[in-house]
Design a protein around this motif. Structure first.
Motif, short mmCIF file in Angstrom:
data_model
loop_
_atom_site.label_atom_id
_atom_site.label_comp_id
_atom_site.label_asym_id
_atom_site.label_seq_id
_atom_site.Cartn_x
_atom_site.Cartn_y
_atom_site.Cartn_z
N GLY A 182 0.78 -1.23 0.00
CA GLY A 182 0.00 0.00 0.00
C GLY A 182 0.81 1.28 0.00
N LEU A 183 2.13 1.17 -0.24
CA LEU A 183 2.99 2.35 -0.12
C LEU A 183 2.61 3.47 -1.07
CD1 LEU A 183 6.63 2.76 0.64
CD2 LEU A 183 5.91 3.62 -1.58
N THR A 184 2.40 3.15 -2.35
CA THR A 184 2.16 4.23 -3.32
C THR A 184 0.88 4.98 -3.02
OG1 THR A 184 1.13 2.64 -4.84
CG2 THR A 184 3.48 3.11 -5.15
N ALA A 185 -0.08 4.33 -2.39
CA ALA A 185 -1.33 5.00 -2.02
C ALA A 185 -1.17 5.77 -0.73
CB ALA A 185 -2.46 3.97 -1.89
N ARG A 186 -0.66 5.12 0.31
CA ARG A 186 -0.62 5.76 1.63
C ARG A 186 0.46 6.83 1.74
NH1 ARG A 186 -1.41 0.07 3.47
NH2 ARG A 186 -3.67 -0.14 3.74
N LEU A 187 1.58 6.65 1.05
CA LEU A 187 2.61 7.68 1.08
C LEU A 187 2.13 8.93 0.36
CD1 LEU A 187 5.48 8.40 1.95
CD2 LEU A 187 6.31 7.51 -0.22
N THR A 188 1.43 8.74 -0.75
CA THR A 188 0.85 9.89 -1.46
C THR A 188 -0.19 10.59 -0.59
OG1 THR A 188 1.21 8.82 -3.61
CG2 THR A 188 -0.46 10.56 -3.51
N GLU A 189 -1.00 9.82 0.12
CA GLU A 189 -2.00 10.41 1.01
C GLU A 189 -1.33 11.24 2.11
OE1 GLU A 189 -5.90 8.85 3.50
OE2 GLU A 189 -4.10 7.62 3.51
N ALA A 190 -0.18 10.79 2.59
CA ALA A 190 0.49 11.44 3.70
C ALA A 190 1.25 12.70 3.28
CB ALA A 190 1.45 10.46 4.38
N VAL A 240 1.86 13.59 -3.92
CA VAL A 240 2.44 12.72 -4.94
C VAL A 240 3.84 13.16 -5.34
CG1 VAL A 240 1.44 14.00 -6.90
CG2 VAL A 240 1.97 11.55 -7.13
N ARG A 241 4.14 14.46 -5.32
CA ARG A 241 5.46 14.91 -5.77
C ARG A 241 6.56 14.48 -4.79
NH1 ARG A 241 5.35 18.53 -10.01
NH2 ARG A 241 3.25 19.20 -10.63
N ARG A 242 6.29 14.63 -3.50
CA ARG A 242 7.27 14.20 -2.51
C ARG A 242 7.36 12.68 -2.47
NH1 ARG A 242 5.51 18.91 1.77
NH2 ARG A 242 7.11 20.42 1.13
N SER A 300 10.44 7.61 -3.56
CA SER A 300 10.52 6.33 -4.25
C SER A 300 11.55 6.34 -5.37
CB SER A 300 9.14 5.96 -4.82
OG SER A 300 8.20 5.75 -3.79
N GLY A 301 11.70 7.47 -6.02
CA GLY A 301 12.64 7.55 -7.13
C GLY A 301 14.10 7.57 -6.71
N THR A 302 14.39 8.26 -5.59
CA THR A 302 15.78 8.39 -5.16
C THR A 302 16.20 7.33 -4.15
OG1 THR A 302 15.25 9.88 -3.32
CG2 THR A 302 15.65 10.89 -5.48
N TRP A 325 6.86 17.68 6.23
CA TRP A 325 6.10 17.14 5.11
C TRP A 325 4.76 16.55 5.52
CZ3 TRP A 325 9.93 14.04 1.47
CH2 TRP A 325 10.82 14.95 0.87
N GLY A 326 4.56 16.33 6.82
CA GLY A 326 3.32 15.73 7.28
C GLY A 326 3.35 14.22 7.36
N LEU A 327 4.54 13.64 7.22
CA LEU A 327 4.67 12.18 7.34
C LEU A 327 4.48 11.74 8.79
CD1 LEU A 327 5.33 9.47 6.00
CD2 LEU A 327 7.76 10.02 6.22
N VAL A 328 4.96 12.56 9.72
CA VAL A 328 4.76 12.30 11.15
C VAL A 328 4.07 13.51 11.77
CG1 VAL A 328 6.83 10.86 11.20
CG2 VAL A 328 6.98 13.23 11.95
N ASN A 329 3.40 13.29 12.90
CA ASN A 329 2.67 14.37 13.57
C ASN A 329 3.56 15.24 14.44
OD1 ASN A 329 0.47 13.06 12.42
ND2 ASN A 329 -0.82 13.33 14.23
#
Length: 258
Positions: free
Chosen positions: A140-148, A151-153, A158-160, A172-176
């Protein structure tokens, strides 16, 4: 010789603290750990005395992802999504808060993203190295990471395959929030205690509403990802060769993560 439990469970009032206990392997997800984590989360989710689940890792890591050596040799029993600990955490009706200290990498990042939200220590680091290993994400990474984080980040991570440090993760909002490593457990328990003060029936309904919003946003993307992952066959030799390169890549960024 007694085999140590790979998942530790501690009940603290209305909080169930679940700890991945494979520190010598940076809590990498082996088949046995996968099974024990599914059982622990299932038990906590069905326990009316548990209001919140805290998920963390022993030692200096949250989770380094799948056990690549085991994956190369035997495959992963959790390839069936019904047996995948990441999906089980995501499906938990009880609120799950991830406490991230140290690296959360690839499958470990997917496990962190399956939590409802994250509190990190200043030592936390996050990376997606699926492309470096040669595996299409299946948790579920591509969905949940984008949600968090958008999509650009998500594309950048994922690319680097580069690590994102705790300061960037909160920006970035990945953690609270980010706290000192020594204070992570206490902060998690304090936040969990706030949940326990809520009316349980009302909180359950509110949580279901949030879950519905999340499912509507991500369910199709998760299903597409799982379908592609199932038909993407990575050769064992390629996995073995990639393992060393991934670990070396992580070590070079140990002092300067971004």
């Amino acid at each position: 010789m007694t085999v140590p439990e790979l998942v530790l469970v501690e009940q603290i009032d209305t909080t169930c603290l679940i700890t991945l206990n494979r520190a010598e392997a940076r809590n990498a997800l082996s088949r046995r750990l996968n099974q024990q984590l599914i059982a622990a989360v299932t038990n906590a989710d069905s326990d009316p005395a548990t209001a919140v689940v805290l998920l963390t890792g022993a030692g200096a890591a949250f989770c380094a992802g799948m056990d690549l050596k085991e994956l190369a040799e035997h495959g992963f029993a959790g390839a069936d999504r019904a047996e995948n600990c990441i999906d089980r955490v995501a499906a938990c009706r009880t609120p799950v808060i991830g406490l991230v200290d140290g690296p959360a990498v690839t499958g470990g990042l997917e496990l962190a993203l399956a939590c409802d939200f994250l509190i990190a220590s200043e030592n936390a680091r996050f990376a997606d190295t699926h492309a470096r290993v040669g595996i299409v994400p299946g948790g579920g990474l591509t969905a949940r990471l984008t949600e968090a984080i958008g999509v650009r980040r998500a594309r950048q991570m994922s690319g680097t395959g580069h690590y994102v440090d705790a300061g960037t993760a909160v920006e970035w909002g990945l953690v609270n929030e980010v706290v000192p490593s020594a204070a992570l457990r206490d902060r998690g328990l304090a936040v969990a205690a706030g949940f326990a003060a809520a009316d349980s029936a009302t909180l359950t309904e509110v949580w279901e509403l949030y879950d519905t919003v999340s499912r509507q946003e991500t369910s199709h993307a998760i299903d597409r990802e799982a379908g592609i992952n199932k038909v993407w066959a990575a050769q064992a030799a390629t996995l073995a060769e990639s393992t060393k390169a991934v670990f070396e890549h992580g070590r070079t960024q140990n002092k300067d993560v971004r």
